[in-house]
Design an enzyme around this catalytic site. Sequence first.
Site, PDB file in Angstrom:
ATOM      1  N   SER A  14       5.542 -20.616   7.350  1.00 50.21           N
ATOM      2  CA  SER A  14       5.232 -19.395   8.123  1.00 50.21           C
ATOM      3  C   SER A  14       6.027 -19.273   9.409  1.00 50.21           C
ATOM      4  O   SER A  14       5.500 -18.830  10.426  1.00 50.21           O
ATOM      5  CB  SER A  14       3.739 -19.312   8.474  1.00 50.21           C
ATOM      6  OG  SER A  14       2.960 -19.457   7.342  1.00 50.21           O
ATOM      7  N   ILE A  19      11.953 -13.612   6.296  1.00 46.00           N
ATOM      8  CA  ILE A  19      12.588 -12.612   7.175  1.00 46.00           C
ATOM      9  C   ILE A  19      14.021 -13.057   7.489  1.00 46.00           C
ATOM     10  O   ILE A  19      14.937 -12.232   7.565  1.00 46.00           O
ATOM     11  CB  ILE A  19      11.799 -12.449   8.498  1.00 46.00           C
ATOM     12  CG1 ILE A  19      10.351 -12.044   8.221  1.00 46.00           C
ATOM     13  CG2 ILE A  19      12.482 -11.471   9.443  1.00 46.00           C
ATOM     14  CD1 ILE A  19      10.137 -10.621   7.810  1.00 46.00           C
ATOM     15  N   LYS A 224      21.940 -31.075  21.462  1.00 41.26           N
ATOM     16  CA  LYS A 224      21.190 -32.188  20.904  1.00 41.26           C
ATOM     17  C   LYS A 224      21.031 -32.037  19.383  1.00 41.26           C
ATOM     18  O   LYS A 224      21.265 -32.995  18.620  1.00 41.26           O
ATOM     19  CB  LYS A 224      19.804 -32.202  21.569  1.00 41.26           C
ATOM     20  CG  LYS A 224      19.084 -33.504  21.509  1.00 41.26           C
ATOM     21  CD  LYS A 224      17.941 -33.456  22.506  1.00 41.26           C
ATOM     22  CE  LYS A 224      16.969 -34.571  22.297  1.00 41.26           C
ATOM     23  NZ  LYS A 224      15.807 -34.444  23.199  1.00 41.26           N
ATOM     24  N   CYS A 380      -3.398   3.627  -5.672  1.00 38.22           N
ATOM     25  CA  CYS A 380      -3.860   2.937  -6.871  1.00 38.22           C
ATOM     26  C   CYS A 380      -5.390   2.891  -6.910  1.00 38.22           C
ATOM     27  O   CYS A 380      -6.007   3.890  -7.241  1.00 38.22           O
ATOM     28  CB  CYS A 380      -3.215   1.558  -6.973  1.00 38.22           C
ATOM     29  SG  CYS A 380      -3.198   0.953  -8.663  1.00 38.22           S
ATOM     30  N   LEU A 381      -6.009   1.775  -6.528  1.00 34.30           N
ATOM     31  CA  LEU A 381      -7.468   1.757  -6.462  1.00 34.30           C
ATOM     32  C   LEU A 381      -7.952   2.907  -5.565  1.00 34.30           C
ATOM     33  O   LEU A 381      -8.984   3.520  -5.821  1.00 34.30           O
ATOM     34  CB  LEU A 381      -7.966   0.413  -5.912  1.00 34.30           C
ATOM     35  CG  LEU A 381      -9.473   0.308  -5.710  1.00 34.30           C
ATOM     36  CD1 LEU A 381     -10.220   0.433  -7.026  1.00 34.30           C
ATOM     37  CD2 LEU A 381      -9.838  -1.003  -5.024  1.00 34.30           C
ATOM     38  N   MET A 383      -6.832   5.824  -5.375  1.00 34.45           N
ATOM     39  CA  MET A 383      -6.932   7.075  -6.141  1.00 34.45           C
ATOM     40  C   MET A 383      -8.195   7.052  -6.990  1.00 34.45           C
ATOM     41  O   MET A 383      -8.929   8.028  -7.085  1.00 34.45           O
ATOM     42  CB  MET A 383      -5.709   7.283  -7.042  1.00 34.45           C
ATOM     43  CG  MET A 383      -5.864   8.536  -7.893  1.00 34.45           C
ATOM     44  SD  MET A 383      -4.502   8.857  -9.026  1.00 34.45           S
ATOM     45  CE  MET A 383      -5.407   9.020 -10.567  1.00 34.45           C
ATOM     46  N   GLN A 384      -8.457   5.896  -7.589  1.00 35.42           N
ATOM     47  CA  GLN A 384      -9.647   5.784  -8.440  1.00 35.42           C
ATOM     48  C   GLN A 384     -10.902   6.029  -7.598  1.00 35.42           C
ATOM     49  O   GLN A 384     -11.848   6.683  -8.032  1.00 35.42           O
ATOM     50  CB  GLN A 384      -9.654   4.410  -9.118  1.00 35.42           C
ATOM     51  CG  GLN A 384      -8.383   4.211  -9.964  1.00 35.42           C
ATOM     52  CD  GLN A 384      -8.264   2.813 -10.575  1.00 35.42           C
ATOM     53  OE1 GLN A 384      -9.056   1.928 -10.303  1.00 35.42           O
ATOM     54  NE2 GLN A 384      -7.253   2.628 -11.404  1.00 35.42           N
ATOM     55  N   ARG A 461      -4.733  -1.500 -14.534  1.00 35.90           N
ATOM     56  CA  ARG A 461      -5.168  -1.428 -15.929  1.00 35.90           C
ATOM     57  C   ARG A 461      -5.846  -0.101 -16.213  1.00 35.90           C
ATOM     58  O   ARG A 461      -5.733   0.448 -17.283  1.00 35.90           O
ATOM     59  CB  ARG A 461      -6.200  -2.523 -16.230  1.00 35.90           C
ATOM     60  CG  ARG A 461      -5.617  -3.893 -16.322  1.00 35.90           C
ATOM     61  CD  ARG A 461      -6.573  -4.893 -16.971  1.00 35.90           C
ATOM     62  NE  ARG A 461      -5.925  -6.193 -16.927  1.00 35.90           N
ATOM     63  CZ  ARG A 461      -5.979  -6.990 -15.867  1.00 35.90           C
ATOM     64  NH1 ARG A 461      -6.664  -6.648 -14.795  1.00 35.90           N
ATOM     65  NH2 ARG A 461      -5.347  -8.148 -15.880  1.00 35.90           N
ATOM     66  N   HIS A 506       2.070   2.665  -6.593  1.00 36.65           N
ATOM     67  CA  HIS A 506       2.155   2.029  -5.272  1.00 36.65           C
ATOM     68  C   HIS A 506       3.415   2.489  -4.532  1.00 36.65           C
ATOM     69  O   HIS A 506       4.447   1.810  -4.586  1.00 36.65           O
ATOM     70  CB  HIS A 506       2.203   0.505  -5.418  1.00 36.65           C
ATOM     71  CG  HIS A 506       0.912  -0.101  -5.861  1.00 36.65           C
ATOM     72  ND1 HIS A 506      -0.094  -0.443  -4.985  1.00 36.65           N
ATOM     73  CD2 HIS A 506       0.467  -0.427  -7.100  1.00 36.65           C
ATOM     74  CE1 HIS A 506      -1.104  -0.961  -5.667  1.00 36.65           C
ATOM     75  NE2 HIS A 506      -0.798  -0.959  -6.949  1.00 36.65           N
ATOM     76  N   GLU A 508       4.095   2.316  -1.528  1.00 37.72           N
ATOM     77  CA  GLU A 508       4.447   1.435  -0.400  1.00 37.72           C
ATOM     78  C   GLU A 508       5.625   0.518  -0.708  1.00 37.72           C
ATOM     79  O   GLU A 508       6.340   0.103   0.185  1.00 37.72           O
ATOM     80  CB  GLU A 508       3.234   0.612   0.059  1.00 37.72           C
ATOM     81  CG  GLU A 508       2.692  -0.427  -0.927  1.00 37.72           C
ATOM     82  CD  GLU A 508       1.625   0.116  -1.878  1.00 37.72           C
ATOM     83  OE1 GLU A 508       1.603   1.335  -2.120  1.00 37.72           O
ATOM     84  OE2 GLU A 508       0.822  -0.703  -2.390  1.00 37.72           O
TER      85      GLU A 508
HETATM   86  N1  GLN Z   1      -8.308  -2.369 -10.223  1.00 38.34           N
HETATM   87  C1  GLN Z   1      -7.639  -1.142 -10.523  1.00 38.34           C
HETATM   88  C2  GLN Z   1      -7.006  -1.163 -11.905  1.00 38.34           C
HETATM   89  O1  GLN Z   1      -6.795  -2.200 -12.463  1.00 38.34           O
HETATM   90  C3  GLN Z   1      -6.627  -0.785  -9.449  1.00 38.34           C
HETATM   91  C4  GLN Z   1      -5.491  -1.727  -9.354  1.00 38.34           C
HETATM   92  C5  GLN Z   1      -4.712  -1.616  -8.077  1.00 38.34           C
HETATM   93  O2  GLN Z   1      -5.173  -1.034  -7.098  1.00 38.34           O
HETATM   94  N2  GLN Z   1      -3.527  -2.184  -8.026  1.00 38.34           N
HETATM   95  O3  GLN Z   1      -6.668  -0.142 -12.437  1.00 38.34           O
END
Ligand code: GLN
Length: 542
Positions: A14, A19, A224, A380-381, A383-384, A461, A506, A508
């Site tokens: 670390s 970097i 040194k 991802c999550l 959005m769900q 998934r 994603h 990001e």
């Molecule tokens: N757990 C959710 C899925 O498997 C979202 C996965 C995530 O956010 N990368 O679809």
Amino acid sequence: MSKYIFVTGGVVSSVGKGISVASIGKILKSRGISVSVQKLDPYLNVDPGTMSPYQHGEVFVTKDGAETDLDLGHYERFIGVELTQASNVTSGQVYSSVIAQERRGDFLGGTIQVVPHVTNEIKSRIRKVAEISKADLVIVEVGGTVGDIEGQPFLEAIRQMRKDEGRDNVLYVHVTFLPHIAATDELKTKPTQHSVNELRRIGIQPDVILCRSDKEISEGIKDKISLFCDVDKEAVISLVTSETIYEVPLLLEDAGLGEFIVSRLGLKVGKSNLEEWRDMVDRLKAPKELVIIGLVGKYVELRDAYYSVREALCHAALAHNREVKIEWLDSGELDGMADDKLGQVQGIIVPGGFGYRGIEGMVKGAKFAREKEMPYLGLCLGMQIMVIEFGRHVFHTDKVNSTEFDVSSAYPVIDLLPDQQGVEQKGGTMRLGTYPCHLVAGTTAARAYGTEVVYERHRHRYEFNNHFRQPLEEAGLVASGLSPDGRLVEITELRDHPWMLACQFHPEFKSRPDSPHPLFSGFIGAAKETLVEGAQTSLPLN
Ligand code: GLN
């Protein structure tokens, strides 16, 4: 033919080895040569995909769908390259492959040993990056620190590379740490000497030593280290803790590292051009008004778990001439918490995640954003969560859920696709990597991107359940991004909300400090307009 730089770490982990590697790549690429990068991870997992964020931090997903170490994120952001599966090798992959070869009988009855079989496998994987990328230079980071038991085969392999590839084509960089003793106000070199001794015992003599420290190192200390470690003084480089990680390439360049490497490796290069980067770092460091974003997640005490999200917010804020301040809101606690925490931020982001814990807190964040018309970005999550929350609002019941969290939900608005049912293995069974997404004209998503088709990286998934698409759309949910066949909902947004948008992918991972991601930029643009009573968005006067 590619040349190689091998980067090892000593003393402690670390200290910014990833970097440093990314920064070395940046300063060399800025001279017009092509660079590729690889991370060798000595742990026995095949990939970090099944590892807990507590163990490993973020899993970075490459365009071809490899689940990799978060250092690959640094490499991509700094160097501006897109890497592939070949750029992250673990002991797990190396051993699985050697054992599979043995089972097939490829070794014709020979005894299989760490040297040469495992080391040959490692070397062939290093060379593969050179072959695929055809880069002038391949930089290889060895994870962990010198002296770790599991790192030995990797160090032996990179030692052999110097002989194999020719002495002028290989360079070794060792990153160490100089502890500061407050009582005497001095930096100590002894741990560095010990770790270089350990490297030499294996047969590697470093050409460059990067000395990470919290204070600038003096000429005397450089003398040194140069003497005891037998490294040219100009190659003892001070890596003092900087205000922003994006400044590190400039520190290394100004310390002469670029010139040293170029002349040692005999690289034919142009002049270094870091002016735009320098300008970006100046803007990053200049005092700016704040934009306060609440990140609702379950690993908030471990910020490495959301590394790319944090960076993407920082890049987007910079594009709006703001500095992002992230309020880390623990979704596990948010459930029972009053709305006042959410009321103190200008935008809410719900990042990716797996498993049931913290879900209700995230739903609460999405509900707050919808009701208070606060900008929301779901990843991802996230959005769900947005779909679950909107479904609960539309169908007037808390039974709306994802089958990941409630297998027998009466309203499974998020579900596995029919062809995914019965998946039992946990590693490598997700929808991974880049997929195209068609944007619906006139939506917030289409406006943010300013184009019709985008390519984004996935890792999940579960999917939006089309069975509920019509009633949710009638109630104001807009499916603004779809797979080319229209079957998968990739982006959702709310019709009657200033900026509430979430994506199944994603974004990001594709944000860069010098080119922020359009969705993050759109989100920050909306968030900066949110007025928060009593919140300190201007910089404190001091
Ligand atoms: N757990 C959710 C899925 O498997 C979202 C996965 C995530 O956010 N990368 O679809």
